[in-house]
Design a protein around this motif. Sequence first.
Motif, short mmCIF file in Angstrom:
data_model
loop_
_atom_site.label_atom_id
_atom_site.label_comp_id
_atom_site.label_asym_id
_atom_site.label_seq_id
_atom_site.Cartn_x
_atom_site.Cartn_y
_atom_site.Cartn_z
N THR A 223 -12.30 10.45 -24.71
CA THR A 223 -11.75 11.58 -23.96
C THR A 223 -11.43 12.67 -24.97
O THR A 223 -10.70 12.44 -25.94
N SER A 225 -12.99 16.91 -26.36
CA SER A 225 -13.75 18.13 -26.16
C SER A 225 -15.23 17.85 -25.95
O SER A 225 -15.77 16.84 -26.41
N THR A 226 -15.88 18.77 -25.25
CA THR A 226 -17.33 18.65 -25.04
C THR A 226 -18.08 18.71 -26.36
O THR A 226 -19.07 17.99 -26.57
N GLU A 246 -15.22 11.59 -21.11
CA GLU A 246 -14.44 12.48 -20.24
C GLU A 246 -14.14 13.69 -21.10
O GLU A 246 -13.30 13.66 -22.00
N GLY A 248 -14.36 18.29 -21.69
CA GLY A 248 -13.62 19.49 -21.32
C GLY A 248 -13.88 19.96 -19.89
O GLY A 248 -14.88 19.62 -19.27
N THR A 279 -3.79 20.22 -20.04
CA THR A 279 -4.46 19.10 -19.39
C THR A 279 -5.90 19.49 -19.10
O THR A 279 -6.20 20.67 -18.88
N CYS A 280 -6.78 18.50 -19.07
CA CYS A 280 -8.20 18.79 -18.88
C CYS A 280 -8.53 19.15 -17.44
O CYS A 280 -9.58 19.75 -17.18
N GLU A 378 -11.95 27.46 -21.49
CA GLU A 378 -10.76 26.69 -21.16
C GLU A 378 -9.61 27.13 -22.06
O GLU A 378 -9.74 27.13 -23.29
N PHE A 380 -6.22 25.91 -22.08
CA PHE A 380 -5.35 24.81 -22.50
C PHE A 380 -3.96 25.33 -22.83
O PHE A 380 -3.39 25.04 -23.89
N SER A 450 -19.08 18.16 -18.46
CA SER A 450 -17.74 17.59 -18.47
C SER A 450 -17.76 16.07 -18.60
O SER A 450 -16.72 15.43 -18.50
#
Length: 475
Positions: A223, A225-226, A246, A248, A279-280, A378, A380, A450
Amino acid sequence: MDKKMYINGEWTGGDLEKLEVRNPATGEVYGSVPMAGEKETRKAIDAAYRAFDSWSQLTAYDRADYLKKLTRLLLENEDEVAEIMTKEMGKPLHESKGEVQYAASYLEWFAEEGKRMYGRIIPPHKQGKHMEVRKQPVGVVGAITPWNFPAAMITRKLGPALAAGCTFVVKPPEETPLTAIKLVELCEEAGIPKGVVNLVTGDPKAIGGELLSNPHVRKITFTGSTQVGKLLMKQAADSVKKISLELGGHAPIIVLDDADVDKAVDGVLASKFRNGGQTCICGNRVYVHEDIHDEFVDKFVKKTKELQVGDGMEEGTMIGPIINKAGFEKIDKHVRNAENQGAEIAAGGEGYEKDGAYFYKPTVLTGVKPAMLIMNEETFGPVAPIQKISSIDEGIKYANQTPFGLAAYVFTESVSKGNKVVNALDYGIIGWNDGVPSAAQAPFGGMKQSGLGREGGKEGLEDYLETKYVSIGTE
């Protein structure tokens, strides 16, 4: 709070260089952990590999008993775990307590779901054959977890892995390893056998490199970042590891003209400002129909201004610190870019640094345009950019104009409009009149860039299983 790693049932690493963990609300050193690398990671993998045979041969009911005991211990230690989490990550204490309960729900869910690893009998296509499908654990799992949910992002992986019969090596983030260590202490107290759960802290490149290259690791779960997820995919390809990611998000929120405005305001607040927007799946872009735009903005701004910023350990705090300077600077960059291009600051709009800690006031931007940076990256952080739309189709168009597809939200009282939006959105998770859709019994994961795979629900167990087809000649 000086801690060690956990390898093959032993706490180790006290002789290694230390990695300091700082409280993001005060800038003070809160604890330290060992700075491990390839050698220690290899030991952890070897321990997990040796433990796999005996652990995987236990019945699903036996493994469930361990997970149930761990669930009970986690809930019994809620206050301690929550305090550790708040002091190393920053989220308000009441949110940390909520995360402990959320984390425990995954252990409880998969303790039971592990009893339903069903195979099946296939009708043969000719006489003299018996055909069946069996499910078996994939093997050693390497888990790499993020800092924003230090407990739940581990149990969401640990629960299904152990329930399926896999063994586990976790690399927690450098920012928040202490919550992970406490969880593993509880694993030890629950009596989980040596080698089944292992924890390594330290150099992310060295640890990650060993997890990805070691042939004993058969699955990677990540889990984050992309950008990092893409790198892990490339590295996992060399040994064709099973991988779940899982990654971004850039979640849109569509508020249609027939929405219950008060419900929508509360839902957007819950989505946007939980964990300070770190949160993502939090709403990152808000599209409000022009017919209710002004009413929504007035009510939303009023409630946003009531949110108290401060140390998560202080009573009344609703927005804690930003995790680090880089995160703070990205948030401010997005706000300044929008302001320079004509957006109006209706609330907040600035942050501050105090003794090495970084805080950003909950912010509302109006008059936002599609080309602004905040509508394409994003953030964040606790910033809600609001763009006016004139139709449902316009909202759908803007919502889908992103390479990401983790979570999205729609507020409407119309079943037909709601279904149209849900069917059109390219997202793995959709909250319809619901700003907080996550639950252990539901699949969590994204489309497009994602991620891959799902966590939670019955789907969450499948990622830790292999499918074996058996054809038996009976004549």
